[in-house]
Each structure stands twice: as structure tokens, then as C-alpha cells.
Design a protein around this motif. Structure first.
Motif, PDB file in Angstrom:
ATOM      1  N   ALA A 345     -44.858  30.664 -31.853  1.00  0.00           N
ATOM      2  CA  ALA A 345     -44.574  29.645 -30.837  1.00  0.00           C
ATOM      3  C   ALA A 345     -44.515  30.275 -29.445  1.00  0.00           C
ATOM      4  O   ALA A 345     -45.045  29.723 -28.467  1.00  0.00           O
ATOM      5  CB  ALA A 345     -43.265  28.937 -31.160  1.00  0.00           C
ATOM      6  N   LEU A 346     -43.873  31.436 -29.346  1.00  0.00           N
ATOM      7  CA  LEU A 346     -43.770  32.121 -28.059  1.00  0.00           C
ATOM      8  C   LEU A 346     -45.138  32.556 -27.558  1.00  0.00           C
ATOM      9  O   LEU A 346     -45.462  32.415 -26.371  1.00  0.00           O
ATOM     10  CB  LEU A 346     -42.843  33.339 -28.190  1.00  0.00           C
ATOM     11  CG  LEU A 346     -42.639  34.196 -26.936  1.00  0.00           C
ATOM     12  CD1 LEU A 346     -41.996  33.376 -25.824  1.00  0.00           C
ATOM     13  CD2 LEU A 346     -41.789  35.424 -27.263  1.00  0.00           C
ATOM     14  N   LEU A 347     -45.972  33.065 -28.457  1.00  0.00           N
ATOM     15  CA  LEU A 347     -47.308  33.496 -28.074  1.00  0.00           C
ATOM     16  C   LEU A 347     -48.118  32.317 -27.546  1.00  0.00           C
ATOM     17  O   LEU A 347     -48.806  32.424 -26.522  1.00  0.00           O
ATOM     18  CB  LEU A 347     -48.015  34.116 -29.278  1.00  0.00           C
ATOM     19  CG  LEU A 347     -49.415  34.667 -29.028  1.00  0.00           C
ATOM     20  CD1 LEU A 347     -49.343  35.939 -28.208  1.00  0.00           C
ATOM     21  CD2 LEU A 347     -50.139  34.920 -30.351  1.00  0.00           C
ATOM     22  N   THR A 348     -48.028  31.181 -28.239  1.00  0.00           N
ATOM     23  CA  THR A 348     -48.808  30.002 -27.854  1.00  0.00           C
ATOM     24  C   THR A 348     -48.484  29.548 -26.443  1.00  0.00           C
ATOM     25  O   THR A 348     -49.381  29.220 -25.659  1.00  0.00           O
ATOM     26  CB  THR A 348     -48.559  28.863 -28.855  1.00  0.00           C
ATOM     27  OG1 THR A 348     -49.051  29.250 -30.137  1.00  0.00           O
ATOM     28  CG2 THR A 348     -49.234  27.581 -28.429  1.00  0.00           C
ATOM     29  N   SER A 350     -47.113  31.307 -24.023  1.00  0.00           N
ATOM     30  CA  SER A 350     -47.070  32.382 -23.028  1.00  0.00           C
ATOM     31  C   SER A 350     -48.431  32.717 -22.445  1.00  0.00           C
ATOM     32  O   SER A 350     -48.539  33.644 -21.644  1.00  0.00           O
ATOM     33  CB  SER A 350     -46.461  33.652 -23.654  1.00  0.00           C
ATOM     34  OG  SER A 350     -45.129  33.426 -24.065  1.00  0.00           O
ATOM     35  N   VAL A 351     -49.474  31.991 -22.866  1.00  0.00           N
ATOM     36  CA  VAL A 351     -50.818  32.249 -22.356  1.00  0.00           C
ATOM     37  C   VAL A 351     -51.406  30.944 -21.829  1.00  0.00           C
ATOM     38  O   VAL A 351     -50.989  29.855 -22.241  1.00  0.00           O
ATOM     39  CB  VAL A 351     -51.741  32.837 -23.450  1.00  0.00           C
ATOM     40  CG1 VAL A 351     -51.211  34.181 -23.918  1.00  0.00           C
ATOM     41  CG2 VAL A 351     -51.867  31.893 -24.634  1.00  0.00           C
ATOM     42  N   PRO A 352     -52.381  31.008 -20.917  1.00  0.00           N
ATOM     43  CA  PRO A 352     -53.012  29.785 -20.411  1.00  0.00           C
ATOM     44  C   PRO A 352     -53.653  28.984 -21.529  1.00  0.00           C
ATOM     45  O   PRO A 352     -54.104  29.530 -22.537  1.00  0.00           O
ATOM     46  CB  PRO A 352     -54.067  30.317 -19.431  1.00  0.00           C
ATOM     47  CG  PRO A 352     -53.583  31.676 -19.045  1.00  0.00           C
ATOM     48  CD  PRO A 352     -52.892  32.216 -20.260  1.00  0.00           C
ATOM     49  N   ALA A 353     -53.720  27.682 -21.321  1.00  0.00           N
ATOM     50  CA  ALA A 353     -54.227  26.789 -22.364  1.00  0.00           C
ATOM     51  C   ALA A 353     -55.626  27.167 -22.811  1.00  0.00           C
ATOM     52  O   ALA A 353     -55.939  27.143 -24.005  1.00  0.00           O
ATOM     53  CB  ALA A 353     -54.210  25.351 -21.854  1.00  0.00           C
ATOM     54  N   ALA A 354     -56.488  27.516 -21.860  1.00  0.00           N
ATOM     55  CA  ALA A 354     -57.877  27.823 -22.212  1.00  0.00           C
ATOM     56  C   ALA A 354     -57.999  29.062 -23.069  1.00  0.00           C
ATOM     57  O   ALA A 354     -58.977  29.234 -23.793  1.00  0.00           O
ATOM     58  CB  ALA A 354     -58.710  27.990 -20.938  1.00  0.00           C
ATOM     59  N   GLU A 355     -57.007  29.934 -23.002  1.00  0.00           N
ATOM     60  CA  GLU A 355     -57.067  31.208 -23.724  1.00  0.00           C
ATOM     61  C   GLU A 355     -56.415  31.138 -25.096  1.00  0.00           C
ATOM     62  O   GLU A 355     -56.517  32.085 -25.876  1.00  0.00           O
ATOM     63  CB  GLU A 355     -56.372  32.314 -22.914  1.00  0.00           C
ATOM     64  CG  GLU A 355     -56.921  32.545 -21.525  1.00  0.00           C
ATOM     65  CD  GLU A 355     -58.172  33.405 -21.540  1.00  0.00           C
ATOM     66  OE1 GLU A 355     -58.567  33.835 -22.636  1.00  0.00           O
ATOM     67  OE2 GLU A 355     -58.746  33.635 -20.469  1.00  0.00           O
ATOM     68  N   ARG A 356     -55.712  30.052 -25.403  1.00  0.00           N
ATOM     69  CA  ARG A 356     -54.867  30.050 -26.604  1.00  0.00           C
ATOM     70  C   ARG A 356     -55.616  30.304 -27.903  1.00  0.00           C
ATOM     71  O   ARG A 356     -55.188  31.165 -28.682  1.00  0.00           O
ATOM     72  CB  ARG A 356     -54.069  28.746 -26.676  1.00  0.00           C
ATOM     73  CG  ARG A 356     -52.920  28.748 -25.698  1.00  0.00           C
ATOM     74  CD  ARG A 356     -52.145  27.454 -25.700  1.00  0.00           C
ATOM     75  NE  ARG A 356     -51.137  27.493 -24.631  1.00  0.00           N
ATOM     76  CZ  ARG A 356     -50.509  26.441 -24.163  1.00  0.00           C
ATOM     77  NH1 ARG A 356     -50.778  25.248 -24.656  1.00  0.00           N
ATOM     78  NH2 ARG A 356     -49.627  26.570 -23.195  1.00  0.00           N
ATOM     79  N   PRO A 357     -56.714  29.601 -28.207  1.00  0.00           N
ATOM     80  CA  PRO A 357     -57.386  29.892 -29.485  1.00  0.00           C
ATOM     81  C   PRO A 357     -57.814  31.349 -29.606  1.00  0.00           C
ATOM     82  O   PRO A 357     -57.692  31.950 -30.677  1.00  0.00           O
ATOM     83  CB  PRO A 357     -58.594  28.940 -29.466  1.00  0.00           C
ATOM     84  CG  PRO A 357     -58.178  27.821 -28.574  1.00  0.00           C
ATOM     85  CD  PRO A 357     -57.352  28.460 -27.512  1.00  0.00           C
ATOM     86  N   ALA A 358     -58.311  31.939 -28.501  1.00  0.00           N
ATOM     87  CA  ALA A 358     -58.750  33.331 -28.549  1.00  0.00           C
ATOM     88  C   ALA A 358     -57.574  34.275 -28.793  1.00  0.00           C
ATOM     89  O   ALA A 358     -57.654  35.194 -29.615  1.00  0.00           O
ATOM     90  CB  ALA A 358     -59.460  33.700 -27.246  1.00  0.00           C
ATOM     91  N   VAL A 359     -56.477  34.052 -28.080  1.00  0.00           N
ATOM     92  CA  VAL A 359     -55.297  34.909 -28.254  1.00  0.00           C
ATOM     93  C   VAL A 359     -54.710  34.730 -29.646  1.00  0.00           C
ATOM     94  O   VAL A 359     -54.281  35.696 -30.294  1.00  0.00           O
ATOM     95  CB  VAL A 359     -54.245  34.604 -27.171  1.00  0.00           C
ATOM     96  CG1 VAL A 359     -52.945  35.354 -27.444  1.00  0.00           C
ATOM     97  CG2 VAL A 359     -54.775  34.982 -25.795  1.00  0.00           C
ATOM     98  N   GLN A 360     -54.689  33.497 -30.137  1.00  0.00           N
ATOM     99  CA  GLN A 360     -54.169  33.248 -31.480  1.00  0.00           C
ATOM    100  C   GLN A 360     -55.016  33.935 -32.543  1.00  0.00           C
ATOM    101  O   GLN A 360     -54.492  34.504 -33.502  1.00  0.00           O
ATOM    102  CB  GLN A 360     -54.106  31.733 -31.722  1.00  0.00           C
ATOM    103  CG  GLN A 360     -53.034  31.045 -30.896  1.00  0.00           C
ATOM    104  CD  GLN A 360     -53.237  29.545 -30.781  1.00  0.00           C
ATOM    105  OE1 GLN A 360     -54.284  29.010 -31.163  1.00  0.00           O
ATOM    106  NE2 GLN A 360     -52.257  28.844 -30.243  1.00  0.00           N
ATOM    107  N   GLY A 361     -56.348  33.888 -32.384  1.00  0.00           N
ATOM    108  CA  GLY A 361     -57.210  34.590 -33.328  1.00  0.00           C
ATOM    109  C   GLY A 361     -57.006  36.089 -33.277  1.00  0.00           C
ATOM    110  O   GLY A 361     -56.974  36.773 -34.311  1.00  0.00           O
ATOM    111  N   LEU A 362     -56.846  36.614 -32.066  1.00  0.00           N
ATOM    112  CA  LEU A 362     -56.602  38.048 -31.924  1.00  0.00           C
ATOM    113  C   LEU A 362     -55.273  38.444 -32.563  1.00  0.00           C
ATOM    114  O   LEU A 362     -55.153  39.503 -33.191  1.00  0.00           O
ATOM    115  CB  LEU A 362     -56.612  38.415 -30.441  1.00  0.00           C
ATOM    116  CG  LEU A 362     -56.492  39.892 -30.090  1.00  0.00           C
ATOM    117  CD1 LEU A 362     -57.617  40.697 -30.745  1.00  0.00           C
ATOM    118  CD2 LEU A 362     -56.515  40.085 -28.579  1.00  0.00           C
ATOM    119  N   SER A 363     -54.270  37.560 -32.435  1.00  0.00           N
ATOM    120  CA  SER A 363     -52.974  37.865 -33.049  1.00  0.00           C
ATOM    121  C   SER A 363     -53.088  37.920 -34.570  1.00  0.00           C
ATOM    122  O   SER A 363     -52.460  38.763 -35.221  1.00  0.00           O
ATOM    123  CB  SER A 363     -51.931  36.821 -32.635  1.00  0.00           C
ATOM    124  OG  SER A 363     -52.078  35.606 -33.355  1.00  0.00           O
TER     125      SER A 363
END
Length: 413
Positions: A345-348, A350-363
Motif C-alpha cells: 500500500a505504501l509503495l502504491t 508513494s509513486v506517481p500514478a503513471a509509474e505505478r504498474p511499472a514500480v509494482q512489477g519491479l517490486s
């Protein structure tokens, strides 16, 4: 369809896919190590088979996130479960042909089912209001409980059916996995309409803010640009997710060995691992509620504290002391749940909306890689030292996360 109604539908569909997918993963994982060792005559290959699906889940996380970035959650989940179906079918073929290299390759593809299960928790947050994100995410994590508990128990009856069909007994578990992965893919493909990520983005056209995305316009970037966002609270969230998962895998993998050395039967080992698995998922809504009510960082710190406690309880337990080891793994399961729910939840957010799927996949890539490394390092520690040494290392590894979370939570706003 209103966002509220769409979110209810999304959570219902994701809950169904999670039950199916978790059952398929658990059924396959229950026989993978034994199948690999039986085909090759090598315990080392059996260990490789046990970790191959984790490697596959890690490798598929970023491509799936890129697909979600471009086209939404639905095709990404269908890709994951569809890849799991292919891996399951190839695993059956490998058993029929007696080819352990083919089995290892099949199990890498089988990891697509686990990857989809991890990705589903983030899909639950796309339409959730900020004050309910952790609870929405935790509902999907909680839905894994039934599949994780039932899946391994299907391996035996499925093996008998496979034997009657003239197939190796282990093939039955993979046939079950293929069927439930296929059902999960159909459920996601047909049920996630509208797609939660696409619908959320539709609320932010041409510079208009989207409330569910924190008010940021959505312009999908390249997947690997996610690296630059892994700092500050996003970095803390990712560190918590990876550390809690690595600690869980390491202690969970070596506890059956410790119990075996203590003279316990497979039945006792099964009870201990079942308690651990139940603790990982069944309390996740509680941790989601706590994270929404009291903040993500305090609950992430609670997860770290539970991991430290579990390591201490486990590290001081003799192999003969099954009750103490069961307590340790139950506490460890709660620690994993708190860390992953609050961290995700914190990761989601803490990043810009456009970046969320990419950051979530990287996590998810780093989470699975951390789990694989945790399992390997745990084996080395127990082989070169002792189970107590493993507990000591895990406890000290989680302490910095606990301290950082405590200092962050106590810092004046």
C-alpha cells in the motif's frame, strides 16, 4: 458503472481468481521438489525444481507490468495465468517423457500463476479510495487462504486419478493446476470488465486529476523508468516487502529440515507449515485495516518486529520442540502479512500514478528474487552453521527495518 460499483465487482473477481490461482500454485509446489528429485535421482535437482517457479514468477513480473502499463490489468493477469497453464501442461509432458530439464523449464513457466497472484493485489488498489487502499489490497491477499490450504491436499487424490489414466502420480497435481489456472484466466478475462486500471485512467484525461490515483495525470512511461522512483518512502516500502519475504522463505524452507533432524514425522511438519501458511493470509484484513487507520509505516514496522520475534523464537528452539517452532512460523506468517500488505500500500501511493504498474512489477521482481536468495542463503547458513545461526541472521537483518520504521513513524509531520 460508478467507481464504487466497479470496485466492488473488481474485488469480487480478484477474490475468485486468487482462490483458484493460489490453489493451483500450492498443488504444483507440493510435488515439484519430489518430482524433480525422482526424475533426476538428485536432491540438488529437486531443490532447483522447488525454486524454478519462483524464478519464473520474478522473470515474468516486469513483462506483465509493461503489459498492464500499456493495456490494463486484465491482459496482464490473463498472461500470467495462461503462462501457468502452459507450464502445467509441459510439466505433465516432462513427467511422461522422464525429462527433468523439461520439467525445470516447465516450472519456470508455471511461475506465471504465482506472478498473477501477486499482481492481483495491486489491481485491487486501482479504484480504491486512498483511505481504503490497504484494506482492498488485503482482501485479495486474504483470498489466497483457501487455495493455499486446499491445494496441497488435492495432490494425493489427483495423483490417484492420474495413475488410473496411466500417468505418473505427480502429474495429477499439475493437471489440477492447469485446470484452475485456466479457470482463473477465464475469470479475469471475462470478469474484469471494465478493467480497473483503464477505468481509473479514464478519470484523468488530458490533465484532469484522478482521485483514486492521487490526483496525477496518467501518461504511461517505459517500465524500467520505475527504478528512479525507488527512494524515500517508496524505497522503504520496497525494502520492507523484500526483507519480509526473504526472511519468510528462508526460515520456512529450513524449518522442515530442523524438524526432521529432531525426529518428527512428515505429519508434524505438515501441521507446522499449514499453521504458517494460514497465518500468512488469514489475518491480512486486520493488517489492512490497521494500515488504513494508523498508517502504512507503523504497520510495516510491526511486520519487521514480528519477523524479529519469530527469528528469536525459532533460533532458540531445538529440533524436537515442534510447538515452539510452530509458534515461530505462525508469528513469521503474521510478520510477512503485515509487511507485504502495508509495504504494498505504501509503495502504491508513494509513486506517481503513471509509474505505478511499472514500480509494482519491479517490486514483485525484487520480492521473488529476494525470496530465492533468502532460501539459498538459509540453506548455506544451516549447512555451514546451524538453524540457530539462521535465526540470529534473520533477526539482525530485520532490525534496521524496524528501527527506520520507528524513527519515520515518530518523526513530526
Amino acid at each position: 458503472m460508478t467507481p464504487v460499483a466497479a470496485q466492488r465487482r473488481v474485488l469480487g473477481v480478484l477474490t475468485a481468481t486468487q482462490v483458484l490461482g493460489a490453489g493451483g500454485v500450492a498443488a504444483g509446489v507440493a510435488v515439484s521438489a519430489l518430482a524433480g528429485a525422482a526424475l533426476s535421482g538428485s536432491a540438488a535437482v529437486g531443490g532447483m525444481a522447488a525454486t524454478a517457479s519462483t524464478i519464473g514468477s520474478a522473470l515474468l513480473a516486469v513483462p506483465a507490468a509493461s503489459l498492464a502499463q500499456r493495456r490494463g490489468r486484465r491482459p496482464a493477469l490473463v498472461l500470467g495465468y495462461g503462462t501457468g497453464v502452459l507450464g502445467s501442461v509441459l510439466a505433465v509432458l516432462a513427467l511422461v517423457l522422464g525429462s527433468w530439464p523439461l520439467l525445470l523449464g516447465a516450472l519456470v513457466l508455471f511461475g506465471g500463476g504465482a506472478m498473477a497472484g501477486l499482481a492481483a493485489r495491486y489491481a485491487a488498489t486501482d479504484l480504491a479510495l486512498p483511505a481504503r487502499r490497504a484494506r482492498a489490497l488485503s482482501v485479495v491477499v486474504w483470498a489466497s487462504t483457501a487455495g493455499v490450504l486446499v491445494g496441497p491436499n488435492l495432490a494425493g487424490p489427483a495423483g490417484q486419478v492420474a495413475g488410473e489414466l496411466g500417468l505418473p502420480a505427480a502429474a495429477g497435481a499439475y493437471l489440477v493446476a492447469a485446470l484452475v489456472f485456466l479457470a482463473a484466466a477465464l475469470c479475469a478475462g471475462l470478469g474484469l470488465r471494465p478493467d480497473p486500471l483503464v477505468l481509473a485512467r479514464s478519470f484523468a484525461p488530458a490533465g484532469v486529476s484522478c482521485p483514486a490515483h492521487g490526483g496525477a495525470p496518467v501518461v504511461p512511461p517505459g517500465a524500467w523508468s520505475a527504478w528512479r522512483h525507488l527512494r524515500g518512502q517508496a524505497g522503504l516500502a520496497l525494502a520492507g516487502i523484500v526483507l519480509c519475504h526473504a526472511a519468510m522463505v528462508g526460515l520456512m524452507a529450513m524449518t522442515p529440515v530442523h524438524l526432521d533432524h529432531g525426529g518428527h514425522s512428515l505429519a508434524v511438519v505438515g501441521v507446522v507449515i499449514s499453521l504458517h501458511a494460514a497465518a500468512m493470509y488469514v489475518a491480512s484484513p486486520v493488517f489492512g485495516w490497521l494500515a488504513d487507520r494508523h498508517g502504512r509505516v507503523p504497520v510495516l514496522g510491526l511486520g519487521a518486529a514480528l519477523v524479529v520475534a519469530a527469528a528469536g523464537i525459532a533460533g532458540t528452539a531445538a529440533g524436537q520442540d515442534a510447538p515452539q517452532l510452530a509458534l515461530a512460523l505462525t508469528v513469521l506468517g503474521f510478520g510477512w502479512s503485515a509487511g507485504v500488505v502495508a509495504g504494498s500500500a505504501l509503495l502504491t501511493e508513494s509513486v506517481p500514478a503513471a509509474e505505478r504498474p511499472a514500480v509494482q512489477g519491479l517490486s514483485d521482481l525484487l520480492m521473488n528474487a529476494g525470496g530465492a536468495c533468502g532460501g539459498v542463503l538459509a540453506g548455506v547458513l544451516v549447512t555451514a552453521g546451524s538453524y540457530a545461526a539462521l535465526g540470529l541472521v534473520v533477526g539482525f537483518a530485520a532490525l534496521p527495518l524496524l528501527v527506520v520504521c520507528a524513527l519515520t513513524a515518530l518523526r513530526p509531520a
